[in-house]
Design a protein around this motif. Sequence first.
Motif, PDB file in Angstrom:
ATOM      1  N   ILE A   1      -6.335  12.769 -17.778  1.00  0.00           N
ATOM      2  CA  ILE A   1      -5.506  12.652 -18.991  1.00  0.00           C
ATOM      3  C   ILE A   1      -5.581  11.218 -19.522  1.00  0.00           C
ATOM      4  CG2 ILE A   1      -3.142  12.839 -19.886  1.00  0.00           C
ATOM      5  CD1 ILE A   1      -2.737  14.992 -17.642  1.00  0.00           C
ATOM      6  N   ALA A   2      -5.521  10.258 -18.607  1.00  0.00           N
ATOM      7  CA  ALA A   2      -5.635   8.849 -19.024  1.00  0.00           C
ATOM      8  C   ALA A   2      -6.978   8.619 -19.716  1.00  0.00           C
ATOM      9  CB  ALA A   2      -5.486   7.933 -17.814  1.00  0.00           C
ATOM     10  N   GLN A   3      -8.034   9.229 -19.176  1.00  0.00           N
ATOM     11  CA  GLN A   3      -9.363   9.092 -19.775  1.00  0.00           C
ATOM     12  C   GLN A   3      -9.356   9.668 -21.193  1.00  0.00           C
ATOM     13  OE1 GLN A   3     -12.146   7.681 -19.035  1.00  0.00           O
ATOM     14  NE2 GLN A   3     -13.651   8.705 -20.333  1.00  0.00           N
ATOM     15  N   GLY A   4      -8.692  10.806 -21.351  1.00  0.00           N
ATOM     16  CA  GLY A   4      -8.630  11.441 -22.672  1.00  0.00           C
ATOM     17  C   GLY A   4      -7.938  10.551 -23.685  1.00  0.00           C
ATOM     18  N   ARG A   5      -6.839   9.916 -23.244  1.00  0.00           N
ATOM     19  CA  ARG A   5      -6.131   9.018 -24.167  1.00  0.00           C
ATOM     20  C   ARG A   5      -7.041   7.835 -24.533  1.00  0.00           C
ATOM     21  NH1 ARG A   5       0.050   7.478 -24.104  1.00  0.00           N
ATOM     22  NH2 ARG A   5      -0.115   8.023 -21.924  1.00  0.00           N
ATOM     23  N   GLY A   6      -7.739   7.325 -23.534  1.00  0.00           N
ATOM     24  CA  GLY A   6      -8.659   6.216 -23.793  1.00  0.00           C
ATOM     25  C   GLY A   6      -9.749   6.619 -24.772  1.00  0.00           C
ATOM     26  N   GLU A   7     -10.340   7.793 -24.566  1.00  0.00           N
ATOM     27  CA  GLU A   7     -11.405   8.279 -25.459  1.00  0.00           C
ATOM     28  C   GLU A   7     -10.926   8.330 -26.908  1.00  0.00           C
ATOM     29  OE1 GLU A   7     -13.061  12.095 -24.680  1.00  0.00           O
ATOM     30  OE2 GLU A   7     -13.997  11.469 -22.818  1.00  0.00           O
TER      31      GLU A   7
ATOM     32  N   ALA B   1      -5.345  -7.549 -18.897  1.00  0.00           N
ATOM     33  CA  ALA B   1      -5.408  -6.089 -18.948  1.00  0.00           C
ATOM     34  C   ALA B   1      -6.585  -5.635 -19.802  1.00  0.00           C
ATOM     35  CB  ALA B   1      -4.113  -5.541 -19.548  1.00  0.00           C
ATOM     36  N   ILE B   2      -7.114  -4.479 -19.456  1.00  0.00           N
ATOM     37  CA  ILE B   2      -8.116  -3.832 -20.307  1.00  0.00           C
ATOM     38  C   ILE B   2      -7.510  -2.496 -20.706  1.00  0.00           C
ATOM     39  CG2 ILE B   2     -10.440  -2.862 -20.435  1.00  0.00           C
ATOM     40  CD1 ILE B   2     -11.232  -4.845 -18.181  1.00  0.00           C
ATOM     41  N   ASP B   3      -7.296  -2.292 -21.975  1.00  0.00           N
ATOM     42  CA  ASP B   3      -6.646  -1.056 -22.416  1.00  0.00           C
ATOM     43  C   ASP B   3      -7.057  -0.753 -23.847  1.00  0.00           C
ATOM     44  OD1 ASP B   3      -4.874   1.022 -23.152  1.00  0.00           O
ATOM     45  OD2 ASP B   3      -3.389   0.301 -21.710  1.00  0.00           O
ATOM     46  N   LEU B   4      -7.634   0.419 -24.032  1.00  0.00           N
ATOM     47  CA  LEU B   4      -8.098   0.796 -25.367  1.00  0.00           C
ATOM     48  C   LEU B   4      -6.960   0.987 -26.360  1.00  0.00           C
ATOM     49  CD1 LEU B   4     -10.992   3.107 -24.261  1.00  0.00           C
ATOM     50  CD2 LEU B   4     -11.202   1.381 -26.059  1.00  0.00           C
ATOM     51  N   ASN B   5      -5.758   1.142 -25.843  1.00  0.00           N
ATOM     52  CA  ASN B   5      -4.606   1.344 -26.733  1.00  0.00           C
ATOM     53  C   ASN B   5      -3.875   0.014 -26.964  1.00  0.00           C
ATOM     54  OD1 ASN B   5      -2.275   2.045 -27.992  1.00  0.00           O
ATOM     55  ND2 ASN B   5      -1.514   3.404 -26.366  1.00  0.00           N
ATOM     56  N   PRO B   6      -4.030  -0.563 -28.164  1.00  0.00           N
ATOM     57  CA  PRO B   6      -3.382  -1.859 -28.409  1.00  0.00           C
ATOM     58  C   PRO B   6      -1.863  -1.756 -28.462  1.00  0.00           C
ATOM     59  CG  PRO B   6      -4.420  -1.052 -30.422  1.00  0.00           C
ATOM     60  CD  PRO B   6      -4.780  -0.075 -29.343  1.00  0.00           C
TER      61      PRO B   6
ATOM     62  N   VAL C   1      -8.791  -5.038 -25.790  1.00  0.00           N
ATOM     63  CA  VAL C   1      -8.691  -3.688 -26.338  1.00  0.00           C
ATOM     64  C   VAL C   1     -10.125  -3.174 -26.439  1.00  0.00           C
ATOM     65  CG1 VAL C   1      -7.905  -2.263 -28.267  1.00  0.00           C
ATOM     66  CG2 VAL C   1      -6.575  -4.277 -27.571  1.00  0.00           C
ATOM     67  N   ASP C   2     -10.578  -2.601 -25.347  1.00  0.00           N
ATOM     68  CA  ASP C   2     -11.979  -2.199 -25.257  1.00  0.00           C
ATOM     69  C   ASP C   2     -12.117  -1.195 -24.122  1.00  0.00           C
ATOM     70  OD1 ASP C   2     -14.659  -2.153 -25.867  1.00  0.00           O
ATOM     71  OD2 ASP C   2     -15.102  -4.168 -25.153  1.00  0.00           O
ATOM     72  N   ASN C   3     -13.211  -0.462 -24.142  1.00  0.00           N
ATOM     73  CA  ASN C   3     -13.496   0.441 -23.031  1.00  0.00           C
ATOM     74  C   ASN C   3     -13.896  -0.404 -21.831  1.00  0.00           C
ATOM     75  OD1 ASN C   3     -14.688   2.378 -21.237  1.00  0.00           O
ATOM     76  ND2 ASN C   3     -14.890   3.728 -22.998  1.00  0.00           N
ATOM     77  N   LEU C   4     -13.353  -0.092 -20.685  1.00  0.00           N
ATOM     78  CA  LEU C   4     -13.670  -0.930 -19.521  1.00  0.00           C
ATOM     79  C   LEU C   4     -15.164  -0.903 -19.211  1.00  0.00           C
ATOM     80  CD1 LEU C   4     -14.092   0.171 -16.243  1.00  0.00           C
ATOM     81  CD2 LEU C   4     -12.075   1.390 -16.949  1.00  0.00           C
TER      82      LEU C   4
ATOM     83  N   GLU D   1      -3.949   0.176 -16.523  1.00  0.00           N
ATOM     84  CA  GLU D   1      -2.731  -0.045 -15.733  1.00  0.00           C
ATOM     85  C   GLU D   1      -1.564   0.650 -16.406  1.00  0.00           C
ATOM     86  OE1 GLU D   1      -2.549  -2.010 -12.648  1.00  0.00           O
ATOM     87  OE2 GLU D   1      -0.934  -0.587 -12.929  1.00  0.00           O
ATOM     88  N   ASP D   2      -0.477   0.832 -15.664  1.00  0.00           N
ATOM     89  CA  ASP D   2       0.725   1.302 -16.336  1.00  0.00           C
ATOM     90  C   ASP D   2       1.586   0.082 -16.668  1.00  0.00           C
ATOM     91  OD1 ASP D   2       0.879   1.457 -13.457  1.00  0.00           O
ATOM     92  OD2 ASP D   2       3.001   1.829 -13.779  1.00  0.00           O
ATOM     93  N   GLY D   3       2.329   0.236 -17.755  1.00  0.00           N
ATOM     94  CA  GLY D   3       3.040  -0.912 -18.312  1.00  0.00           C
ATOM     95  C   GLY D   3       4.024  -1.567 -17.363  1.00  0.00           C
TER      96      GLY D   3
HETATM   97  P1  ATP Z   1       1.712   2.053 -20.804  1.00  0.00           P
HETATM   98  O1  ATP Z   1       2.653   2.307 -19.682  1.00  0.00           O
HETATM   99  O2  ATP Z   1       1.013   0.748 -20.712  1.00  0.00           O
HETATM  100  O3  ATP Z   1       2.234   2.310 -22.195  1.00  0.00           O
HETATM  101  P2  ATP Z   1       0.261   4.503 -20.685  1.00  0.00           P
HETATM  102  O4  ATP Z   1       1.466   5.301 -20.349  1.00  0.00           O
HETATM  103  O5  ATP Z   1      -0.454   4.787 -21.962  1.00  0.00           O
HETATM  104  O6  ATP Z   1       0.469   2.984 -20.575  1.00  0.00           O
HETATM  105  P3  ATP Z   1      -1.478   5.753 -18.891  1.00  0.00           P
HETATM  106  O7  ATP Z   1      -0.903   7.066 -19.204  1.00  0.00           O
HETATM  107  O8  ATP Z   1      -1.683   5.408 -17.479  1.00  0.00           O
HETATM  108  O9  ATP Z   1      -0.731   4.556 -19.496  1.00  0.00           O
HETATM  109  O10 ATP Z   1      -2.839   5.710 -19.726  1.00  0.00           O
HETATM  110  C1  ATP Z   1      -3.881   4.949 -19.410  1.00  0.00           C
HETATM  111  C2  ATP Z   1      -4.198   3.918 -20.468  1.00  0.00           C
HETATM  112  O11 ATP Z   1      -5.526   3.518 -20.196  1.00  0.00           O
HETATM  113  C3  ATP Z   1      -4.167   4.434 -21.901  1.00  0.00           C
HETATM  114  O12 ATP Z   1      -3.517   3.484 -22.709  1.00  0.00           O
HETATM  115  C4  ATP Z   1      -5.641   4.524 -22.315  1.00  0.00           C
HETATM  116  O13 ATP Z   1      -5.835   4.146 -23.650  1.00  0.00           O
HETATM  117  C5  ATP Z   1      -6.286   3.533 -21.381  1.00  0.00           C
HETATM  118  N1  ATP Z   1      -7.659   3.918 -20.995  1.00  0.00           N
HETATM  119  C6  ATP Z   1      -8.088   5.095 -20.481  1.00  0.00           C
HETATM  120  N2  ATP Z   1      -9.402   5.061 -20.207  1.00  0.00           N
HETATM  121  C7  ATP Z   1      -9.832   3.814 -20.557  1.00  0.00           C
HETATM  122  C8  ATP Z   1     -11.094   3.147 -20.496  1.00  0.00           C
HETATM  123  N3  ATP Z   1     -12.191   3.750 -20.057  1.00  0.00           N
HETATM  124  N4  ATP Z   1     -11.158   1.871 -20.896  1.00  0.00           N
HETATM  125  C9  ATP Z   1     -10.041   1.229 -21.354  1.00  0.00           C
HETATM  126  N5  ATP Z   1      -8.817   1.805 -21.444  1.00  0.00           N
HETATM  127  C10 ATP Z   1      -8.711   3.084 -21.050  1.00  0.00           C
END
Ligand code: ATP
Length: 259
Positions: A35-41, A178-183, A196-199, A161-163
């Motif tokens: 699911i995390a991967q899907g959000r990242g995609e 942190a590396i997180d596609l969701n700014p 804010v990039d794909n890892l 990571e989780d927030g």
């Molecule tokens: P937060 O607690 O920081 O608000 P969240 O609840 O969105 O985070 P998760 O549900 O753990 O956290 O989601 C994983 C996060 O990782 C998402 O924000 C997603 O965009 C990001 N993510 C997933 N795959 C990748 C990737 N390959 N590269 C970078 N970021 C990614």
Amino acid sequence: MTEIPLSHPRYASLMAREKIATGVKKGLTSTQGLIAQGRGEAFDYLIGERTLSSAAAAARAAAAALILARQPAISVNGNVAALAPQEMVDLARAVGAPLEVNLFHRSEERVGLIADLLRSLGADRVLGEHPDAAVPGLDHARALATRGGIYDADVVLIPLEDGDRCEALVAMGKTVIAIDLNPLSRTARKATIALVDNLLRAIPNITQAARDLKGRPAQELEQILADYDHKGTLRSALVEMQSYLNDQFEVPSRKGCCF
Ligand code: ATP
């Protein structure tokens, strides 16, 4: 893995999906990781699946912070282990940091599998199998940490990571990258430096920057860090995202419009 033809326009994204699915099958990644991967995609789609200029600058700041660190550490979870294990080992070696396995959905078996994988790829120091400390303020398995690793580190890289853990590490006085596609995620906002990039693109970018910057005077590295503007980086990622989206829907002429 399903064979994806190189010519497929979404090759990189589909390969990443295959890697995560394989990670789940091998027991490296939790099903929640899908699911995390899907959000990242989804966010990667919105930025055009490329490294934004703001992320490239953040990668340089991250490399500077890791080189300047008294004691750096790099966190690895199940998604990271499935997607970029060799890239993590290469980065750890480039900056002289240990890799510490840290899982939200922790099982000793999964920690062991990931640690063995990293070692098999040449990691010098892998921690996380025998945590002996806890990050204050967290009440789940992610609080577990290792002395000499994340617990004592002054600079910690936390890809995906989780927030709340990000916030807790910052509260310990650490510089958190942190590396997180969701700014808009709490992780991106609470971190000291955010890419804010794909890892899959971000990790090699940090490694490359670290190789370029190694040996430069401390003053120059400190200046790179001082020039890094966290809020500006996140804002700029959103602006770049919006401008990319606008480009997709720019109507060249009324006649050509299909909407
Ligand atoms: P937060 O607690 O920081 O608000 P969240 O609840 O969105 O985070 P998760 O549900 O753990 O956290 O989601 C994983 C996060 O990782 C998402 O924000 C997603 O965009 C990001 N993510 C997933 N795959 C990748 C990737 N390959 N590269 C970078 N970021 C990614």
